[in-house]
Design a protein around this motif. Structure first.
Motif, PDB file in Angstrom:
ATOM      1  N   GLY A 253       0.782  -1.230   0.000  1.00  0.00           N
ATOM      2  CA  GLY A 253       0.000   0.000   0.000  1.00  0.00           C
ATOM      3  C   GLY A 253       0.810   1.274   0.000  1.00  0.00           C
ATOM      4  O   GLY A 253       0.251   2.366   0.191  1.00  0.00           O
ATOM      5  N   LYS A 254       2.104   1.168  -0.224  1.00  0.00           N
ATOM      6  CA  LYS A 254       2.950   2.372  -0.208  1.00  0.00           C
ATOM      7  C   LYS A 254       2.658   3.243  -1.425  1.00  0.00           C
ATOM      8  O   LYS A 254       2.546   2.745  -2.547  1.00  0.00           O
ATOM      9  CB  LYS A 254       4.425   1.977  -0.216  1.00  0.00           C
ATOM     10  CG  LYS A 254       4.898   1.269   1.045  1.00  0.00           C
ATOM     11  CD  LYS A 254       6.371   0.904   0.937  1.00  0.00           C
ATOM     12  CE  LYS A 254       6.849   0.174   2.175  1.00  0.00           C
ATOM     13  NZ  LYS A 254       8.282  -0.221   2.063  1.00  0.00           N
ATOM     14  N   LYS A 255       2.530   4.519  -1.207  1.00  0.00           N
ATOM     15  CA  LYS A 255       2.342   5.451  -2.311  1.00  0.00           C
ATOM     16  C   LYS A 255       3.690   5.785  -2.936  1.00  0.00           C
ATOM     17  O   LYS A 255       4.719   5.779  -2.267  1.00  0.00           O
ATOM     18  CB  LYS A 255       1.655   6.724  -1.828  1.00  0.00           C
ATOM     19  CG  LYS A 255       0.212   6.508  -1.371  1.00  0.00           C
ATOM     20  CD  LYS A 255      -0.430   7.828  -0.990  1.00  0.00           C
ATOM     21  CE  LYS A 255      -1.899   7.617  -0.602  1.00  0.00           C
ATOM     22  NZ  LYS A 255      -2.555   8.893  -0.224  1.00  0.00           N
ATOM     23  N   HIS A 256       3.660   6.104  -4.210  1.00  0.00           N
ATOM     24  CA  HIS A 256       4.855   6.529  -4.938  1.00  0.00           C
ATOM     25  C   HIS A 256       5.949   5.455  -4.957  1.00  0.00           C
ATOM     26  O   HIS A 256       7.140   5.758  -4.931  1.00  0.00           O
ATOM     27  CB  HIS A 256       5.412   7.831  -4.361  1.00  0.00           C
ATOM     28  CG  HIS A 256       4.393   8.905  -4.171  1.00  0.00           C
ATOM     29  ND1 HIS A 256       3.657   9.424  -5.219  1.00  0.00           N
ATOM     30  CD2 HIS A 256       3.957   9.537  -3.042  1.00  0.00           C
ATOM     31  CE1 HIS A 256       2.826  10.338  -4.755  1.00  0.00           C
ATOM     32  NE2 HIS A 256       2.969  10.420  -3.451  1.00  0.00           N
ATOM     33  N   GLY A 348       2.447  -2.869  -7.032  1.00  0.00           N
ATOM     34  CA  GLY A 348       1.230  -3.373  -6.411  1.00  0.00           C
ATOM     35  C   GLY A 348       0.931  -4.774  -6.893  1.00  0.00           C
ATOM     36  O   GLY A 348       1.223  -5.130  -8.048  1.00  0.00           O
ATOM     37  N   PHE A 349       0.362  -5.604  -6.029  1.00  0.00           N
ATOM     38  CA  PHE A 349       0.156  -7.023  -6.321  1.00  0.00           C
ATOM     39  C   PHE A 349      -0.648  -7.222  -7.595  1.00  0.00           C
ATOM     40  O   PHE A 349      -1.743  -6.680  -7.751  1.00  0.00           O
ATOM     41  CB  PHE A 349      -0.559  -7.677  -5.142  1.00  0.00           C
ATOM     42  CG  PHE A 349      -0.673  -9.170  -5.263  1.00  0.00           C
ATOM     43  CD1 PHE A 349       0.445  -9.960  -5.518  1.00  0.00           C
ATOM     44  CD2 PHE A 349      -1.902  -9.802  -5.118  1.00  0.00           C
ATOM     45  CE1 PHE A 349       0.337 -11.343  -5.626  1.00  0.00           C
ATOM     46  CE2 PHE A 349      -2.019 -11.179  -5.214  1.00  0.00           C
ATOM     47  CZ  PHE A 349      -0.894 -11.948  -5.465  1.00  0.00           C
TER      48      PHE A 349
END
Length: 366
Positions: A253-256, A348-349
């Motif tokens: 869920g990390k942005k960037h 992302g997965f």
């Protein structure tokens, strides 16, 4: 034509399909999914995961005056010039959900030569098959995950991992989270409670343009290169290990987060002038780039994402991949040159991601 119901997978192969007769030069090959009335079907109802056209030589049983139980007995499958294992990515044409918005036409005077009788063994006929995978996502709990063939979204048989063989011919690992093996024919993606809808008949409608072969045509060689190809050597022998698909790990869920990159360094035994190039990738793609051995960019293929509801512009789906038409003679791959295929996806997965680059090479210029 085939029948499919809500949440179902149709993974079909159709042999001896219609194809231009005689010695011809194919200029384009386009396809799309349509219903029984010939109307275009949107990707959010039936997702066209892929389609491939594959050439094969079948025995001419009429000439042999034999009626076999299996008419495909002794068939010889003819793959493209690409470097993957013999049974992986053997097609001459093929795309997926991006088909409607991806150009396939080859500029004059170039063409893909087919039907040359001198290349067909005596007692055989040149024929074509179409292989396709369609996922009906009407009423599914997780439409996007179904299109990724995410295993936990399907009603898999209890012994699925014990009896299913992976791409290496060994039993599928329980760590396999998604991809083509969880999208086998007639498997069922989980539906919303009490959802009902009728089965329906769909078809792959395809259009081929061609010219009669003559001395004015210049043949091109077609290659499929795979960003999962892990090239190694065994003495003087070059071994290619294409996986065809891959899983992108979660970014928690990390942005960037930086993009996920798959990269393969692939020697091209027989080079040539680059006439056209494009790629086949899935939703989440950023781009795909082919580099020369000296680091020069040969071409980059970029996606078009839809923003509407009509077929060919479905919101959130990849509806086209750009193609490259370099000025004839401006880009040449040398014999033995090691090219780099680099594909980029958003982090992302993601399961069942693909990174296939298509290139057409010619030996000479007009």
């Amino acid at each position: 034509m085939f029948e499919i119901g809500p949440g179902k997978v149709a993974a079909k192969t159709f042999f001896d399909v219609e194809f231009p007769k005689g010695h011809v030069g194919v200029k384009s090959f386009d396809a799309e999914l349509v219903d029984e009335e010939g109307n275009s079907v949107p990707l959010y109802e039936a997702y066209l995961h892929h389609w491939f056209a594959i050439k094969y030589h079948a025995k001419d049983w009429n000439m042999l005056k034999i009626i076999p139980k299996n008419p495909l007995e002794g068939a010889i499958y003819i793959r493209n010039e690409g470097t993957c294992n013999s049974y992986i990515l053997p097609a001459y044409w093929g795309l997926g959900g991006e088909s409607r918005g991806t150009k396939s036409n080859i500029p004059n005077p170039y063409a893909v030569e087919q039907g040359n009788p001198s290349y067909v063994p005596i007692g055989y006929e040149e024929k074509w098959l179409l292989n396709l995978m369609v996922i009906d996502t009407r009423g599914t709990k997780h439409r996007k995950h179904c299109t990724e063939c995410r295993c936990n979204r399907f009603n898999l048989p209890k012994n699925f991992y014990n009896v299913t063989l992976g791409i290496d011919g060994k039993p599928l690992s329980s760590n396999y989270k998604g991809g083509i093996f969880c999208c086998q024919d007639n498997l069922q993606c989980k539906l919303k409670k009490d959802f009902e809808a009728p089965t329906r008949k769909l078809a792959l409608r395809y259009k081929i343009t061609w010219v009669e072969w003559n001395q004015q045509q210049i043949p091109v060689r077609f290659y499929i290169l795979d960003s999962t190809d892990r090239v190694r050597t065994n003495g003087s022998q070059i071994i290619h290990d294409c996986q065809s698909e891959f899983t992108i790990p979660s970014n928690n869920g990390k942005k960037h987060s930086p993009p996920h990159i798959e990269k393969a360094n692939i020697p091209i035994e027989r080079g040539g002038y680059l006439i056209y190039g494009t790629s086949h990738m899935h939703t989440g793609v950023i781009n795909a780039t082919l580099y020369g051995q000296d680091g020069r960019t040969l071409y980059t293929s970029k996606p078009t994402y839809g923003d509407g509801k009509e077929p060919g512009n479905e919101k959130g789906y990849v509806v086209g991949m750009s193609g490259s038409y370099p000025k004839p003679g401006s880009i040449k791959i040398k014999d033995g040159e090691i090219v780099t295929v680099e594909t980029r996806y958003k982090s992302g997965f993601l399961t069942g991601a693909m990174g296939h680059m298509y290139i057409y090479l010619a030996d000479r210029l007009p």
